[in-house]
Every structure is written in structure tokens, then in C-alpha cells.
Design a protein around this motif. Structure first.
Motif, PDB file in Angstrom:
ATOM      1  N   ALA A 376       0.834  -1.206   0.000  1.00  0.00           N
ATOM      2  CA  ALA A 376       0.000   0.000   0.000  1.00  0.00           C
ATOM      3  C   ALA A 376       0.867   1.254   0.000  1.00  0.00           C
ATOM      4  N   LEU A 377       1.941   1.236   0.786  1.00  0.00           N
ATOM      5  CA  LEU A 377       2.821   2.399   0.823  1.00  0.00           C
ATOM      6  C   LEU A 377       3.498   2.613  -0.523  1.00  0.00           C
ATOM      7  N   ARG A 378       3.922   1.537  -1.165  1.00  0.00           N
ATOM      8  CA  ARG A 378       4.531   1.678  -2.491  1.00  0.00           C
ATOM      9  C   ARG A 378       3.541   2.289  -3.473  1.00  0.00           C
ATOM     10  N   ALA A 379       2.288   1.866  -3.402  1.00  0.00           N
ATOM     11  CA  ALA A 379       1.270   2.437  -4.290  1.00  0.00           C
ATOM     12  C   ALA A 379       1.048   3.911  -3.984  1.00  0.00           C
ATOM     13  N   ALA A 380       1.031   4.274  -2.709  1.00  0.00           N
ATOM     14  CA  ALA A 380       0.811   5.670  -2.327  1.00  0.00           C
ATOM     15  C   ALA A 380       1.983   6.556  -2.752  1.00  0.00           C
ATOM     16  N   LEU A 381       3.200   6.022  -2.699  1.00  0.00           N
ATOM     17  CA  LEU A 381       4.382   6.815  -3.031  1.00  0.00           C
ATOM     18  C   LEU A 381       4.617   6.916  -4.532  1.00  0.00           C
ATOM     19  N   HIS A 382       4.318   5.844  -5.262  1.00  0.00           N
ATOM     20  CA  HIS A 382       4.720   5.785  -6.670  1.00  0.00           C
ATOM     21  C   HIS A 382       3.545   5.700  -7.641  1.00  0.00           C
ATOM     22  N   GLY A 383       2.336   5.443  -7.154  1.00  0.00           N
ATOM     23  CA  GLY A 383       1.180   5.369  -8.031  1.00  0.00           C
ATOM     24  C   GLY A 383       1.204   4.134  -8.922  1.00  0.00           C
ATOM     25  N   GLY A 384       0.273   4.099  -9.849  1.00  0.00           N
ATOM     26  CA  GLY A 384       0.213   3.010 -10.814  1.00  0.00           C
ATOM     27  C   GLY A 384      -0.893   2.019 -10.507  1.00  0.00           C
ATOM     28  N   ARG A 385      -1.677   1.723 -11.534  1.00  0.00           N
ATOM     29  CA  ARG A 385      -2.803   0.810 -11.342  1.00  0.00           C
ATOM     30  C   ARG A 385      -2.353  -0.554 -10.834  1.00  0.00           C
ATOM     31  N   ASN A 386      -1.249  -1.060 -11.372  1.00  0.00           N
ATOM     32  CA  ASN A 386      -0.829  -2.396 -10.970  1.00  0.00           C
ATOM     33  C   ASN A 386      -0.401  -2.427  -9.507  1.00  0.00           C
ATOM     34  N   ARG A 387       0.199  -1.346  -9.005  1.00  0.00           N
ATOM     35  CA  ARG A 387       0.557  -1.311  -7.583  1.00  0.00           C
ATOM     36  C   ARG A 387      -0.696  -1.330  -6.709  1.00  0.00           C
ATOM     37  N   VAL A 388      -1.730  -0.624  -7.130  1.00  0.00           N
ATOM     38  CA  VAL A 388      -2.991  -0.648  -6.391  1.00  0.00           C
ATOM     39  C   VAL A 388      -3.569  -2.063  -6.400  1.00  0.00           C
ATOM     40  N   PHE A 389      -3.580  -2.682  -7.559  1.00  0.00           N
ATOM     41  CA  PHE A 389      -4.093  -4.051  -7.683  1.00  0.00           C
ATOM     42  C   PHE A 389      -3.317  -5.010  -6.786  1.00  0.00           C
ATOM     43  N   ARG A 390      -1.993  -4.919  -6.781  1.00  0.00           N
ATOM     44  CA  ARG A 390      -1.167  -5.825  -5.965  1.00  0.00           C
ATOM     45  C   ARG A 390      -1.463  -5.643  -4.476  1.00  0.00           C
ATOM     46  N   ALA A 391      -1.636  -4.395  -4.055  1.00  0.00           N
ATOM     47  CA  ALA A 391      -1.953  -4.156  -2.641  1.00  0.00           C
ATOM     48  C   ALA A 391      -3.300  -4.766  -2.280  1.00  0.00           C
ATOM     49  N   LEU A 392      -4.293  -4.583  -3.137  1.00  0.00           N
ATOM     50  CA  LEU A 392      -5.613  -5.152  -2.869  1.00  0.00           C
ATOM     51  C   LEU A 392      -5.574  -6.680  -2.878  1.00  0.00           C
ATOM     52  N   LEU A 393      -4.865  -7.256  -3.823  1.00  0.00           N
ATOM     53  CA  LEU A 393      -4.775  -8.715  -3.886  1.00  0.00           C
ATOM     54  C   LEU A 393      -4.113  -9.266  -2.626  1.00  0.00           C
ATOM     55  N   ALA A 394      -3.185  -8.494  -2.047  1.00  0.00           N
ATOM     56  CA  ALA A 394      -2.476  -8.943  -0.847  1.00  0.00           C
ATOM     57  C   ALA A 394      -3.313  -8.824   0.417  1.00  0.00           C
ATOM     58  N   HIS A 395      -4.364  -8.032   0.402  1.00  0.00           N
ATOM     59  CA  HIS A 395      -5.108  -7.790   1.641  1.00  0.00           C
ATOM     60  C   HIS A 395      -5.958  -9.006   1.991  1.00  0.00           C
ATOM     61  N   PRO A 396      -5.921  -9.456   3.259  1.00  0.00           N
ATOM     62  CA  PRO A 396      -6.716 -10.623   3.652  1.00  0.00           C
ATOM     63  C   PRO A 396      -8.218 -10.453   3.452  1.00  0.00           C
ATOM     64  N   LEU A 397      -8.710  -9.216   3.434  1.00  0.00           N
ATOM     65  CA  LEU A 397     -10.132  -8.986   3.235  1.00  0.00           C
ATOM     66  C   LEU A 397     -10.520  -8.974   1.756  1.00  0.00           C
ATOM     67  N   VAL A 398      -9.533  -9.134   0.874  1.00  0.00           N
ATOM     68  CA  VAL A 398      -9.797  -9.190  -0.568  1.00  0.00           C
ATOM     69  C   VAL A 398      -9.297 -10.537  -1.099  1.00  0.00           C
ATOM     70  N   GLY A 399      -8.014 -10.599  -1.451  1.00  0.00           N
ATOM     71  CA  GLY A 399      -7.359 -11.861  -1.721  1.00  0.00           C
ATOM     72  C   GLY A 399      -7.817 -12.678  -2.905  1.00  0.00           C
ATOM     73  N   ARG A 400      -8.675 -12.130  -3.777  1.00  0.00           N
ATOM     74  CA  ARG A 400      -9.146 -12.854  -4.954  1.00  0.00           C
ATOM     75  C   ARG A 400      -8.916 -11.990  -6.187  1.00  0.00           C
ATOM     76  N   TYR A 401      -8.425 -12.617  -7.225  1.00  0.00           N
ATOM     77  CA  TYR A 401      -8.009 -11.884  -8.424  1.00  0.00           C
ATOM     78  C   TYR A 401      -9.134 -11.027  -8.999  1.00  0.00           C
ATOM     79  N   ALA A 402     -10.283 -11.641  -9.264  1.00  0.00           N
ATOM     80  CA  ALA A 402     -11.370 -10.901  -9.902  1.00  0.00           C
ATOM     81  C   ALA A 402     -11.883  -9.778  -9.001  1.00  0.00           C
ATOM     82  N   THR A 403     -11.944 -10.054  -7.700  1.00  0.00           N
ATOM     83  CA  THR A 403     -12.398  -9.026  -6.753  1.00  0.00           C
ATOM     84  C   THR A 403     -11.416  -7.868  -6.705  1.00  0.00           C
ATOM     85  N   ALA A 404     -10.122  -8.189  -6.681  1.00  0.00           N
ATOM     86  CA  ALA A 404      -9.111  -7.132  -6.661  1.00  0.00           C
ATOM     87  C   ALA A 404      -9.179  -6.273  -7.924  1.00  0.00           C
TER      88      ALA A 404
END
Length: 422
Positions: A376-404
């Protein structure tokens, strides 16, 4: 002693000022500067702040300004309590995740990531301007998500400590149940911001007798009700999780509930309108009872104790629960992860106390969320859709590709005005 509060026009501020007035021997403030770009709110809050101090015979001068550098100049500490996008952004954070079957919450999950993306660049800009003006000032961060924001501040080299009121709220609750003074209650509090457990409740200090089994046996139902969790869960865990663990332990039930009722943001926005109308009453010279429902209970006591300790003054207890670098405290995390634990605090900053071995049930979730916070910090510092997606995919409350993927689309759509790269 001069203190500056960035976000001084917040409806929280009278709670903080009330603490300064009551605890003047702990933190002898002589000048309080409230910094906020919202001039209308700032004047209402500033006027009430002056009346609260005057009622208690406190001689501190209250200054209101939109000039951050002037506010930070000569300040011993700068407190951050801002909300980028206001309650409108919060309401969006609490609603669009529900469209994907995920919890809508402003500090965790997809909504928490959106808030981090909006907030981290703004806080870092503020902190850098404070450092150029006044490099010796401590920064006390109460801005959510505290763990990610504090990690950003520390990694940028700022003299910063993160603060949350969860621990002090539980300490006060347990003290009342045990019929002892709050200062006599030491919490074995461990985890990350908004992801913590009380694994022990000790009387008299870190080495005191652990009365948590007694608390759960005698008051488990009442404690569980306050957390909106079933008492049998606390009995089986043998610990007291923070309220925010409800989003993990009862995710689907929370989603169903959130879909069927108004958002917390809508409720808070209504309360804020009422509070600001009250603050404009020249006869009001104390914090109104409604403020207790706004949130942030015991924020002022926690802020006073922490600030006093950082500035070398007296404080209510020998330690504070803070957000700071791990530095080996939890051996399963990187040293530069930001954890929330009891620490001895002084002018050199916080030094975490030793933490008993953490049960794998809790350690696994801590490590999981810590990895998300780094992404999440990397996404906040550097931006980019893929960084946002990776942070969401990593979150235990998300964790699913299509949902992310779906959450990423919605997050960016609702936050483009705050994310220049989006």
C-alpha cells in the motif's frame, strides 16, 4: 510550550483542547496553534477552544491560521489529524467496496487503501514543510490509516510517532471493570494499527499478575458485546481482539449489515453539522456530550501523555502504546515494519517493550497485513494501477483476483481528483 494541530478545524479538536485544559500539569501548553485551510470551521473550533481554556483558567494563547509554516515555527510538537477529501470521501470509501462483496471501512480493506493513497502524499508534504521550518519538532500522527502513514513518515526520516486510541480505550474499560485506577492496568497489546489483540492484562506494570483470564470469566459477555463479537469467540481465543478484528472474524455478517443500514460516514457527517452549530454558540464553553459519539474517546489523554513523554515532561504512566518501527520486537516482521505495542517513550523517541511470543493464529494475520501495508505504501508513493491491484490482492479482506480487479477499477474511479497519476 507551543503545540500546532494540523487539521485544527476538525470537530475532534475540542476533545483535544479539553485534555490540554485538564492535564496542564502534565503538558504545560502556553500557545496552541490550530492550522486548517477551512476558515469557517477553524473560527468556530478556535472560538470554542478559547472558551474551554478560559473556563478552566488556563492561560494558553490560541491562534488560528491557514499558514502551516507559521504554525510550525517554534512548535515543540505538531499533531496531525487531517482527513483528505472530508466525510464525502469517507462515505465513498465505505460504499463502493460493498459492490464487490467486501467490507466498506475507511481504515482497512479497500476503503482503507483508498484513504492511504489520498493521504500519504499530503502528509509527507506537510511533514517536509514542517521539517524545513522547524526540524526539531516531533510529529504525532493521529491521521488514519495510522500504521501506513507512520511508516511513510519514518521512512522519509521524520521525527514521528503514530497514535491510536484503541489501547487507551480498552485500558479505561478494563480498569472500570476491575475497579482500579487506569494507571494500574498494563496491556500486553500487540499487532498493527487497527489489528491488535490484548494478550494479557497486568496489574501494577509489565511484570504484574495477568488478570485477563479473570476478566474474560467475569465480564466476557460485556467485553464481547462492546466489540460486537460473540462471547464464545473470546472464550476460545483467550484474548481480547480490537473492535477492528470484527471485519476479519465476521466479514460476511458485517457486509450484510452494512448493506442494510446507512454508512457510518453519513452518521458522522450529520453529527459534525450538529457539532459545528453548537461550536458557534458563544455561550458554549465545554465540549458537548455529542462529541463522545463522534469517536476518538480518550484521544486527548493519549495525546497529552505521548507528547509530554516526547518532550521530556511528566506523564501519567511509564509507557504508552504507540506506532513505531518494529526493530526486532516481532521477529517475524521486517525491522522497518510499523507495529503498535507498548513502548517506553522519551525525548529520543519510543523504545518498544519486549513482547511475549505471539500465537501463530495472530502472528500469521499480522504478517499478512504488514505485507499489504508495504505494498500500500509503495502504491501511495509511486502510483500506478498495478501497484494498487497488488496491494488489494495482498489484503486478507480481498485476496481474490477478480475481486481485486473490480475494486481497483472502483477505487481509481472514485479518487481520480486526489491521484494525479490515475
Amino acid at each position: 510550550m507551543k503545540l500546532a494541530v494540523v487539521g485544527g478545524g476538525s470537530t475532534y479538536t475540542p476533545e483535544l483542547v479539553d485534555g490540554f485544559a485538564r492535564l496542564r500539569d502534565t503538558l504545560p501548553v502556553t500557545e496552541l496553534v490550530l492550522v486548517d485551510p477551512a476558515a469557517d470551521r477553524l473560527e468556530l473550533v478556535g472560538g470554542l477552544a478559547r472558551r474551554i481554556l478560559a473556563r478552566r483558567g488556563h492561560g494558553a494563547r490560541v491562534v488560528t491560521t491557514d499558514d502551516l509554516e507559521a504554525g510550525a515555527d517554534g512548535a515543540d510538537a505538531v499533531l496531525l489529524q487531517l482527513r483528505v477529501g472530508g466525510q464525502a470521501a469517507r462515505e465513498r470509501d465505505e460504499t463502493w467496496p460493498l459492490e464487490c462483496g467486501c467490507v466498506g471501512q475507511e481504515t482497512t480493506g479497500a476503503g482503507g487503501l483508498a484513504k492511504a493513497l489520498r493521504t500519504v502524499p499530503v502528509v509527507l508534504d506537510i511533514a517536509e514543510r514542517v521539517r524545513r521550518t522547524n526540524p526539531r519538532a516531533w510529529i504525532v500522527d493521529f491521521t488514519n490509516p495510522v500504521g501506513i502513514v507512520t511508516r511513510a513518515l519514518l521512512r522519509a526520516g521524520h521525527r514521528a510517532v503514530g497514535l491510536c486510541n484503541v489501547a487507551i480505550g480498552l485500558q479505561r474499560k478494563f480498569a472500570a471493570l476491575l475497579e482500579v485506577a487506569p494507571a494500574d492496568v498494563h496491556l500486553d497489546h500487540v499487532g498493527l494499527n487497527h489489528l491488535t489483540w490484548e494478550t494479557g492484562v497486568r496489574l501494577g506494570g509489565p511484570d504484574g499478575a495477568d488478570v485477563l483470564p479473570r476478566l474474560l470469566a467475569e465480564h466476557g459477555a460485556a467485553i464481547a458485546a462492546g466489540l460486537r463479537l460473540p462471547p464464545e469467540l473470546l472464550e476460545r481465543l483467550g484474548v481480547v481482539p480490537s473492535y477492528y478484528l470484527r471485519y476479519y472474524y465476521a466479514h460476511d455478517e458485517v457486509v450484510a449489515q452494512q448493506r442494510g443500514e446507512p454508512s457510518r460516514a453519513a452518521e458522522v457527517a450529520r453529527m459534525e453539522r450538529e457539532l459545528l452549530a453548537m461550536y458557534g454558540d458563544p455561550a458554549l464553553d465545554e465540549k458537548p456530550a455529542l462529541l463522545a459519539k463522534r469517536g476518538g474517546a480518550y484521544y486527548s489523554e493519549a495525546a497529552v501523555d505521548l507528547t509530554a513523554a516526547l518532550l521530556g515532561g511528566e506523564r501519567a504512566g511509564p509507557y504508552q502504546v504507540v506506532n513505531t518501527y518494529n526493530n526486532g520486537t516481532l521477529p517475524f516482521l521486517d525491522d522497518d515494519a510499523v507495529i503498535e505495542v507498548p513502548a517506553a517513550v522519551g525525548p529520543k523517541g519510543p523504545a518498544p517493550l519486549p513482547v511475549p511470543a505471539v500465537d501463530p493464529l495472530h502472528a500469521g494475520l499480522i504478517a499478512h497485513v504488514a505485507a499489504y501495508e508495504e505494498l500500500a505504501l509503495r502504491a501511495a508513493l509511486h502510483g500506478g494501477r498495478n501497484r494498487v491491484f497488488r496491494a488489494l490482492l495482498a489484503h486478507p479482506l480481498v485476496g481474490r483476483y477478480a475481486t481485486a480487479e473490480a475494486l481497483t477499477d472502483r477505487l481509481l474511479a472514485h479518487n481520480r481528483e486526489y491521484l494525479p497519476w490515475a
